[in-house]
Scaffold this motif. Structure first.
Motif, PDB file in Angstrom:
ATOM      1  N   GLN A 239       0.804  -1.228   0.000  1.00  0.00           N
ATOM      2  CA  GLN A 239       0.000   0.000   0.000  1.00  0.00           C
ATOM      3  C   GLN A 239       0.829   1.267   0.000  1.00  0.00           C
TER       4      GLN A 239
ATOM      5  N   GLN B 273      -4.616   1.077  -5.700  1.00  0.00           N
ATOM      6  CA  GLN B 273      -5.420   0.229  -4.820  1.00  0.00           C
ATOM      7  C   GLN B 273      -6.772  -0.083  -5.469  1.00  0.00           C
TER       8      GLN B 273
ATOM      9  N   GLY C 210      -9.034   0.888  -0.017  1.00  0.00           N
ATOM     10  CA  GLY C 210      -8.146  -0.176  -0.475  1.00  0.00           C
ATOM     11  C   GLY C 210      -8.867  -1.505  -0.633  1.00  0.00           C
TER      12      GLY C 210
END
Lengths: 814, 155, 141, 282
Positions: free
Chosen positions: A511, A700, A764
């Motif tokens: 991430q 994401q 996400g």
């Protein structure tokens, strides 16, 4: 620092697509993933697993393994029962008597792939050979692989001692759905819908290395731990070992998507072997093992679904009975039984909702949290019912959704169960998504291709990505659980060299936390982006972490960044204290810019941060004693999300802090002869509030989108009649390749969250929008001659839909 | 054990391997080459992709003994001599074509082979070239963009 | 998975029936090795079907569930690494002009990796392996 | 995943390979290894030794005979077939099939001989080679024998190649002038497993189909030649196939039921005939 400060022109990095700090090492093959780390004297662990879905272990013979050159020892179920405590169960009685250990417990295996023996050897080859030489005999027991059968009175019992296959049973009843169903203009009823079993299957499977240091009686675990402090807690209980003598590390980490939240289970076995045999142990999961027990997503049956709709298209609410198939053990479950209620309303203004929710044991692999955990199943159902209602009642699917969405002027919007949707603009998001797929053009194409053997379908998926849990929701599951609210920690320091070092409690697996943390910290401290060094991975022994630390539930942009902001504010105070004493001004007069602390009204009077660091670290005599003793240039802080305890009786209260929205739209082409679905266009519009790094956000969204598309069309952890997994590796579990996918259309809407420090929302997970959108697109292509009542639609199913599958399961009662 | 001699990333390496040792295990465990990764058991994921004697292969489906006398290039060989990112790597970074990074080395090897092949770097051809490499993070969109950008920038 | 077949052998039914304890006779079956009786009186052996392109040796345990003049019921448990195969095999013997007609019906469960990877092939493989071992065994009776 | 213990042998010539296979009990040919090594990783099979034939020059490459038949060394890779101008000139369908197989990594290792000797029902080449009247050259200790496709492919994962034998070459006759070949398949995803596959070859002279080959793959243990359908196509102008119902004994898997596969075989068959007819008109 306030949000004003972050948005003023001086902000240089936050909100921009800064290149990622992680990338250089990963691109140069210099990352350090779980199986990369060289460890001296390392030995290897291999598990012997049950081929049976349910069986009694009649004998275990390791004599042949002992003859393998390099064999070191093994761990047997009896030994584990003596040396460990069962893992903590979250559920209350009666299912809390479930016993779960790192090897099959009670002499019984409960799913195909369950570990029975752990074998250790001095090489990978020897460990494999020794494990292959272990002979385990079983007496098969009756098994159950369908949650619907598992609740029947005479069903085989997965856990004999519980006396039922129901791990959790709750009734959620908000508003008055019975009244609504009696009085609504229309009622749609669907007998049964099915959300199938799949998982995000990270490309790096599980891996853990355990080193036991006998001198200090300490275990060090290195591997994919997405929640290091919860893992520590679980390991401490299971191993009967003080938590202060457990250290949990993660370095580079090849994806988790939630399913690696239970790494502590194989880690327990490796730890026992490391201590017993006096050598570091590594367990490296194979793909086939990962598919058996690396964690599946929740499979759910929705039965007796009723939706109340007014003639003007207003949806009043719905009711249903959910059977959630959690597999053989409740490892993170039955939390899913309340997590879905974070998004009880989905994207809509429902007033009434009644759900009986049961978590059901079956002889299948245990479910773990999986991207979109438990919420996407419910939102798929709501979105499916919206779509079915539009089709059956003759509403335009776009207008029908627009009418029922929570409207922009209604935020903050309180849902039927007291959750507070913070912000958003769903109508704008939908319009943008439809523009990206050229909606009028797609409708034209649909008409033009009619009768050619190809059918066009257009689908919309509306979803939420609820982020930052209020852990008090666990008390809805079991009032005795000691959880409430949420926190994250952060540590920032100014090193002796004048560099800034930041450590977050989060654990990144792609991430870009090193990047986003650096963006925010650099802006706050007025230093260069490259000047901020963010620690890779996580280390439970550093005080950056809180109990809830980790990466799960879409929250880093809120909790991780907010903790970092709080810590950086503290560091700024310390720097200001030092600078003001040197520059002879008040601390409040100091501002940080261009790598220096300076007097706001007289920027010429400045002290470079390197000088601040130099004085504190090497020349404290230059400081007044009260400053020198106050300042360590190490700031640790916690962010506490603003939550209250929910009302447990009414099951009412705010369960998450932010609600990012995503609207997806797609165009599919279906081959009428084969049922094959081809994606022609796919677009998504994301709204996660104030962006920190829009490039990372878009990445994401892409990733979550492909997980959903691939799940909707290709991925299915199906079990056969014998309880065998029929998609046991990437041969038959088809994870979408580049060739399966089109390029995406992407756009964003920015609705800052009023509840978070900089207006960012967690994101996400993505909320499973592609599953909603593809179901809707297939329905649109088919019309109402067959009804899309399953989330998984491979070609054979689509062909059956063209021939009327499940049409009779949907009724317009009124 | 069999002795093998292989030039790996430009350096002559000598190893003693069992006949059954897969090339990927020798590269990783004996040479600490972290480019080739293991992501599956069945040759589907492509994370272990390397070039062997100039040909792109999945090193989990080659025995180490087979590589004896040959040349192997892993992703560790891709950077410029001064250690900076090469053009393709830079495009991956610029286009956010990696997240967790686990598939990245294999992707880079496949993309390098594709770009060297002289095939036209169309969207379709790029996607087809990548079909032996699974990525579970990026959704491929940015990987395709990065490779096509690298092709455009190639002088 | 249910499979069945039928063939004729020159052996008499009584000779076929005698086989279940006849370790020496079974040892003569070319695809069996390490034939022995275990403590429970079950036959244990390693069976390697002849036809497949790669040798796939299975450790098998054969237990007689029922035996009579007209047939026998055998339970066969086989393992090959992490794969397990369980077969409930019903054999029927009827006299034929050349000896005995053997009809067989098998209820087969495949467990472990082969249940996945073998989906498209396992039916044929098990069927031909059963045909093969039954023919070979009848031939030594 | 770690392989079980195994011995690796690398003979220098086809004759050496055959000698090795006959001498070493439990030995098996390793060609490209792109399936075999996976089978070993999963512990589904356990040969004692691998006899690597991939580098034997005599087994590699393609050539044409005087009568324009294409002779392909059994250890020739898909990539070599796909890029060979010689193959493309006389047998473009072989080049196309090779170019579309699996992925670029596996194409560099996988061999046409391995594809045939494995005879997995989903493999691409067996039905095509059956339709092209290919001949299979098998070398044994006693010498060479040459088999037709129907003699070579015996069943699921089973061919006529004995334990101590080696497939050395595949010989594909020149197609008659006016011959067209089409293949169609339905796959998992855009390009993965075939659920059903059909190959159709029509030999057309003066607008009349003089001979035909219709072969199914992926639904049956071996390439399945449909003589009845062939007879329906021969003797008239190339034309689409009337509805046919096939009585196939096929199996369920996670991607589709037996019934679906059966129906998809019929669909692919119709499509392949249609494609061949279209080609014959060009």
């Amino acid at each position: 620092m306030t949000s004003d400060q972050l948005t003023r022109p001086a902000v240089r990095f936050t909100g921009k697509p800064m290149p990622r700090k992680e990338d250089d090492r990963l691109l140069k093959a210099q990352g350090e993933f779980g199986d990369d780390t060289p460890v001296a004297h390392l030995a290897y662990v291999v598990f012997v697993r049950s081929p049976y879905a349910h069986a009694r272990i009649t004998s275990i013979d390791v004599s042949a393994a002992e003859r393998v050159d390099g064999y070191l020892g093994c761990l047997l179920p009896d030994e584990v029962e003596q040396l460990t405590e069962p893992y903590v169960e979250l559920q209350g009685p009666p299912a809390d008597v479930e016993v779960d250990r790192c090897l099959a417990s009670g002499g019984v295996v409960r799913f195909s792939g369950e570990p029975v023996v752990a074998v250790a050897a001095s090489s990978r080859e020897a460990a494999r050979d020794a494990a292959a030489a272990v002979v385990v005999d079983y007496t098969p027991l009756p098994h159950v692989v369908d949650a619907r059968s598992a609740v029947l009175p005479d069903a085989p019992q997965v856990h004999e001692q519980i006396g039922s296959n129901v791990a959790f049973d709750a009734l959620y009843d908000w508003g008055d759905i019975d009244f609504a169903l009696e009085n609504a203009d229309h009622v749609i009823e669907v007998d049964e819908l099915h959300f199938h079993r799949f998982s995000s299957t990270p490309l790096e499977c599980g891996v853990v290395t355990v080193e036991y240091d006998a001198g200090v009686d300490t275990f060090t675990f290195t591997g994919g731990f997405a929640t290091p402090q919860l893992a520590t807690f679980n390991l401490a209980v299971a191993l009967r070992h003080p938590a202060n003598r457990l250290r949990v590390l993660s370095k580079d980490f090849g994806g988790s998507f939630g399913v690696k939240l239970n790494t502590h289970i194989p880690a327990t076995a490796a730890a026992l072997l490391a201590r017993k045999l006096g050598r570091p142990m590594r367990w490296t999961e194979t793909r086939s093992e990962h598919h058996l027990m690396g964690g599946h997503g929740n499979e759910r049956w929705f039965r007796d679904v009723k939706m109340a709709v007014q003639s003007d298209g207003t949806v009043l609410g719905l009711s249903y009975d959910a059977l959630d198939d959690v597999g053989a053990y409740t490892r993170y479950e039955p939390l899913g039984g309340v997590i879905w209620t974070q998004v009880a309303n989905a994207c809509y203004q429902l007033k009434h909702l009644k759900v009986r929710y049961r978590s059901i044991y079956t002889n299948k692999g245990p479910v773990h949290p999986n991207r979109g955990y438990s919420r996407m199943q419910h939102m798929w159902l709501v979105e499916r019912m919206m779509d079915i209602a539009a089709h059956k009642l003759g509403f335009d699917p776009v207008e029908f959704r627009l009418r029922n969405y929570v409207q922009p002027d209604q935020y903050p919007y309180t849902t039927v169960n007291g959750c507070v949707y913070d912000s958003g603009d769903l109508p704008l998001s939908l319009r943008k998504a439809l523009d990206l797929i050229d909606y009028p053009g797609a409708r034209r194409l649909q008409r033009e291709l009619a009768g050619t053997g190809k059918r066009i379908g257009i689908g919309i998926g509306s979803t939420l990505d609820s982020g930052t849990n209020n852990f008090a929701q666990a008390r809805l599951l079991n009032a005795h659980l000691p959880f409430g609210g949420n926190t994250e920690g952060a540590l920032v320091r100014l090193g002796a060299d004048g560099s800034v070092y930041a450590t977050t409690g989060g654990v990144a697996f792609g991430q870009g936390h090193e990047t986003t943390v650096a963006q925010v910290v650099a802006d706050m401290l007025g230093v260069a982006y490259d000047h901020v060094h963010v620690q890779r991975g996580s280390d439970s022994s550093l005080s950056a972490q809180t109990g809830f630390s980790g990466s799960y539930a879409s929250q880093f942009a809120v909790t991780g960044i907010a903790a970092m902001i709080n810590a950086t504010k503290r560091l700024i105070r310390e720097i200001s204290l030092v600078a003001s004493s040197v520059l002879k001004c008040e601390p409040e007069e100091i501002e940080l810019a261009d790598g220096a602390a300076r007097v706001r009204t007289d920027p010429e009077r400045a002290l470079p941060l390197a000088a601040v660091a130099g004085i504190v670290h090497f020349s404290p005599v230059d400081l007044p004693p009260e400053v020198a003793e106050e300042v360590g240039l190490v700031a640790r802080s916690v962010y506490r999300a603003p939550f209250e305890l929910p009302d447990l009786d009414r099951k009412y209260g705010n369960l998450t802090l932010t609600y990012a929205t995503q609207i997806h739209a797609c165009v599919v082409e279906i081959d009428e002869e084969t049922g094959h679905t081809k994606l022609l266009r796919y677009a998504m519009v994301d709204d996660c509030g104030t962006p920190i790094n829009p490039m990372v956000i878009e990445g994401q969204v892409h990733g979550a989108t492909v997980h959903g598309i691939s799940a909707a069309l290709f991925e299915h952890f199906a079990y056969d009649e014998h309880g065998q997994l029929a998609a046991g590796n990437f041969y038959d579990y088809h994870a979408a390749t580049a060739l399966d996918l089109p390029s995406f259309g992407y756009d964003s809407v920015v609705s800052p969250s009023p509840f978070t420090p900089i207006g960012a929302k967690g994101m996400g997970e993505g909320g499973g929008a592609p599953l909603h959108a593809l179901s809707a697109a297939i329905q649109d292509a088919i019309g109402t001659q067959g009804m899309v009542l399953a989330s998984f639609n491979p070609p054979e199913r689509v062909l059956q839909l063209l021939r009327g599958l499940d049409a009779e399961k949907v009724q317009v009662l009124r | 054990m069999t002795e093998i001699n292989v030039i790996v990333d430009g350096k002559q390496e000598t190893g003693a391997v069992q006949d059954r040792t897969l090339l990927v295990h020798w590269l990783r465990d004996s040479l600490d080459k972290r480019g080739p990764k293991i992501g599956c058991d069945t040759g589907n994921c492509g994370a272990c992709t390397v070039r062997w004697d100039g040909q792109l292969v999945k090193s989990c489906m080659v025995l180490a003994v087979q590589a004896d006398g040959g040349t192997v290039e892993t992703a560790a060989s891709l950077s410029e001599e001064d250690g900076s990112l090469n053009r393709l790597q830079q495009c991956f970074k610029d286009h956010h074509a990696l997240q967790c990074g686990y598939c990245t080395s294999g992707m880079l090897m496949t993309a390098t082979d594709f770009l060297c092949s002289g095939e036209p770097v169309t969207e379709e051809a790029t996607r087809r070239a990548l079909k032996g490499n699974v990525c579970r993070c990026t959704g491929y969109h940015n990987i395709v963009r990065a490779i096509r950008a690298a092709a455009e920038e190639t002088p | 998975m249910n499979l069945s077949g039928r063939f004729e052998t020159s052996a008499a039914a009584t000779a076929l029936l005698a086989l279940h304890g006849g370790v020496d006779a079974l040892a003569a079956v070319p695809t069996l090795r390490d034939v022995r009786l275990d403590g429970s009186g079950n036959v244990r052996a390693v069976f390697t079907p002849r036809s497949t392109f790669v040798p796939m040796p299975f450790s098998i345990t054969v237990a007689v569930q029922q035996a009579g003049a007209e047939g026998v019921v055998l339970s066969v448990h086989g393992t090959r690494g992490p794969t397990a195969v369980d077969v409930m095999l019903v054999l029927g013997f009827t006299p034929g002009p050349q000896g005995t007609y053997v009809s067989w019906a098998a209820d087969v469960a495949i467990r472990g990796p082969a249940a996945t990877v073998g989906q498209r092939v396992v039916r044929d493989l098990v069927s031909s392996a059963l045909e093969e071992i039954l023919h070979d065994t009848a031939a030594v009776a | 995943m770690i392989l079980p213990p195994i011995q690796y042998l690398r003979p220098a010539t086809p004759a050496d390979a055959v000698a090795t296979l006959s001498e070493v009990d439990g030995s098996v040919v390793l060609a490209g290894g792109q399936t075999l090594l996976n089978v070993l990783k999963l512990d589904l099979a356990h040969p004692a030794a691998l006899v690597d034939v991939h580098r034997i020059d005599a087994l590699r490459g393609v050539r044409h005979t005087e009568d324009s038949a294409l002779v392909i060394g059994a250890a020739t890779t898909y990539a070599e077939l796909a890029s060979s101008p010689d193959v493309r000139r006389t047998h473009p369908e072989v080049a196309d099939m090779a170019a579309g197989l699996v992925d670029r990594q596996v194409r560099n290792r996988g061999t046409i001989g391995g594809n045939c000797c494995l005879n997995d029902p989903t493999n691409n080449f067996p039905p095509l080679l059956a339709a092209l009247d290919a001949r299979f050259r098998i070398l044994g200790v006693a010498g060479e024998r040459v088999l037709r496709a129907d003699e070579f492919f015996l069943g699921t994962l089973t061919t006529a190649v004995g334990r101590a034998e080696l497939l050395t070459a595949i010989e594909i006759p020149a197609l008659p002038t006016g011959s067209v070949v089409a293949h169609e398949h339905l796959q998992v995803g855009a390009d993965s497993w075939a659920l059903a596959r059909a190959v159709v070859r029509l030999d057309v002279t003066d607008h009349v189909v003089t001979d035909a080959r219709v072969v199914l793959g992926a639904v049956y243990g071996s390439p399945l030649r449909l003589s009845d359908v062939e007879r329906m196509l021969v003797g008239s102008a190339p034309a689409a196939l009337p509805e046919v119902e096939l009585d196939l004994d096929t199996a369920d898997d996670v991607h589709g039921s037996a019934a679906y596969r059966r129906e998809m075989a019929e669909v692919q068959l119709r499509r392949a005939v249609r494609a061949a007819v279209e080609r014959s008109g060009r």
